[in-house]
Design an enzyme around this catalytic site. Sequence first.
Site, PDB file in Angstrom:
ATOM      1  N   HIS A  52       1.521  -0.965  -0.318  1.00 45.01           N
ATOM      2  CA  HIS A  52       0.144   0.394   0.099  1.00 45.01           C
ATOM      3  C   HIS A  52       0.984   1.438   0.104  1.00 45.01           C
ATOM      4  O   HIS A  52       2.285   1.182   0.702  1.00 45.01           O
ATOM      5  CB  HIS A  52      -0.717   0.063   1.049  1.00 45.01           C
ATOM      6  CG  HIS A  52      -0.239   0.265   2.442  1.00 45.01           C
ATOM      7  ND1 HIS A  52       0.387   0.725   3.185  1.00 45.01           N
ATOM      8  CD2 HIS A  52      -0.550  -1.119   3.623  1.00 45.01           C
ATOM      9  CE1 HIS A  52       0.668   0.524   4.823  1.00 45.01           C
ATOM     10  NE2 HIS A  52       0.244  -0.553   4.632  1.00 45.01           N
TER      11      HIS A  52
HETATM   12  P1  TYD Z   1      -1.215  -2.418   7.710  1.00 45.82           P
HETATM   13  O1  TYD Z   1      -0.982  -0.767   8.097  1.00 45.82           O
HETATM   14  O2  TYD Z   1      -2.116  -2.649   6.285  1.00 45.82           O
HETATM   15  O3  TYD Z   1      -0.487  -3.265   8.054  1.00 45.82           O
HETATM   16  P2  TYD Z   1       0.650  -4.021   7.307  1.00 45.82           P
HETATM   17  O4  TYD Z   1       1.387  -2.876   6.345  1.00 45.82           O
HETATM   18  O5  TYD Z   1       2.223  -4.541   7.688  1.00 45.82           O
HETATM   19  O6  TYD Z   1       0.876  -5.120   6.089  1.00 45.82           O
HETATM   20  O7  TYD Z   1      -2.159  -3.107   9.005  1.00 45.82           O
HETATM   21  C1  TYD Z   1      -3.137  -3.793   8.971  1.00 45.82           C
HETATM   22  C2  TYD Z   1      -4.111  -4.170  10.312  1.00 45.82           C
HETATM   23  O8  TYD Z   1      -3.556  -3.210  10.716  1.00 45.82           O
HETATM   24  C3  TYD Z   1      -4.926  -2.976   9.486  1.00 45.82           C
HETATM   25  O9  TYD Z   1      -6.270  -3.660  10.108  1.00 45.82           O
HETATM   26  C4  TYD Z   1      -4.871  -1.822  10.707  1.00 45.82           C
HETATM   27  C5  TYD Z   1      -4.090  -2.119  11.782  1.00 45.82           C
HETATM   28  N1  TYD Z   1      -3.522  -1.248  12.155  1.00 45.82           N
HETATM   29  C6  TYD Z   1      -3.600  -0.500  13.544  1.00 45.82           C
HETATM   30  O10 TYD Z   1      -5.150  -0.465  13.506  1.00 45.82           O
HETATM   31  N2  TYD Z   1      -3.336   0.355  13.559  1.00 45.82           N
HETATM   32  C7  TYD Z   1      -1.495   0.952  13.549  1.00 45.82           C
HETATM   33  O11 TYD Z   1      -1.782   2.261  14.024  1.00 45.82           O
HETATM   34  C8  TYD Z   1      -1.657  -0.233  12.058  1.00 45.82           C
HETATM   35  C9  TYD Z   1      -0.098   0.465  11.149  1.00 45.82           C
HETATM   36  C10 TYD Z   1      -2.645  -1.015  11.629  1.00 45.82           C
END
Ligand code: TYD
Length: 137
Positions: A52
């Site tokens: 993303h």
């Molecule tokens: P995401 O940022 O998509 O993870 P990555 O980039 O590490 O693959 O986040 C995964 C899940 O965690 C998503 O449902 C949102 C949640 N999340 C939070 O609740 N707070 C946060 O600060 C972050 C980074 C993610």
Amino acid sequence: MLELKPQVLEFPIVNDERGKLSVVEGLKHIPFDIKRIYYLYDLPGGALRGSHAHKELEQIIISISGSFDVTLDDGESQNTFSLNRAYLGLYVPKMHWRTLSNFSSGSVCLVLASEEYLEDDYIRDYDAFLKKVKGQG
Ligand code: TYD
């Protein structure tokens, strides 16, 4: 301060016979104030994270333990950074598609973020990202 492009920053190391300590201060060692930290751990083999971009968020990604790769894509070119030292941090500017991969067993990824969590700041669709980079989104 530093130019706002992807780059690996080296943080101070305080080293004595008891071991090493590294420090990161917002607006001093990195170009933003730290509003949030989060970390990835217990990652299963072959895990892929990220995939993303963020409209406004800036981040520093640190391999606190072990190693992994971060691929950054600005819509025109891709660069892969291998992180494997706790005193190094990858600066990720806004509007860069990031993918984290090749996590070694037991690795821990620490992320310093410029903003609180905001789902609206995410761009999770690659085509939408490309459109926005090109000023069409
Ligand atoms: P995401 O940022 O998509 O993870 P990555 O980039 O590490 O693959 O986040 C995964 C899940 O965690 C998503 O449902 C949102 C949640 N999340 C939070 O609740 N707070 C946060 O600060 C972050 C980074 C993610």
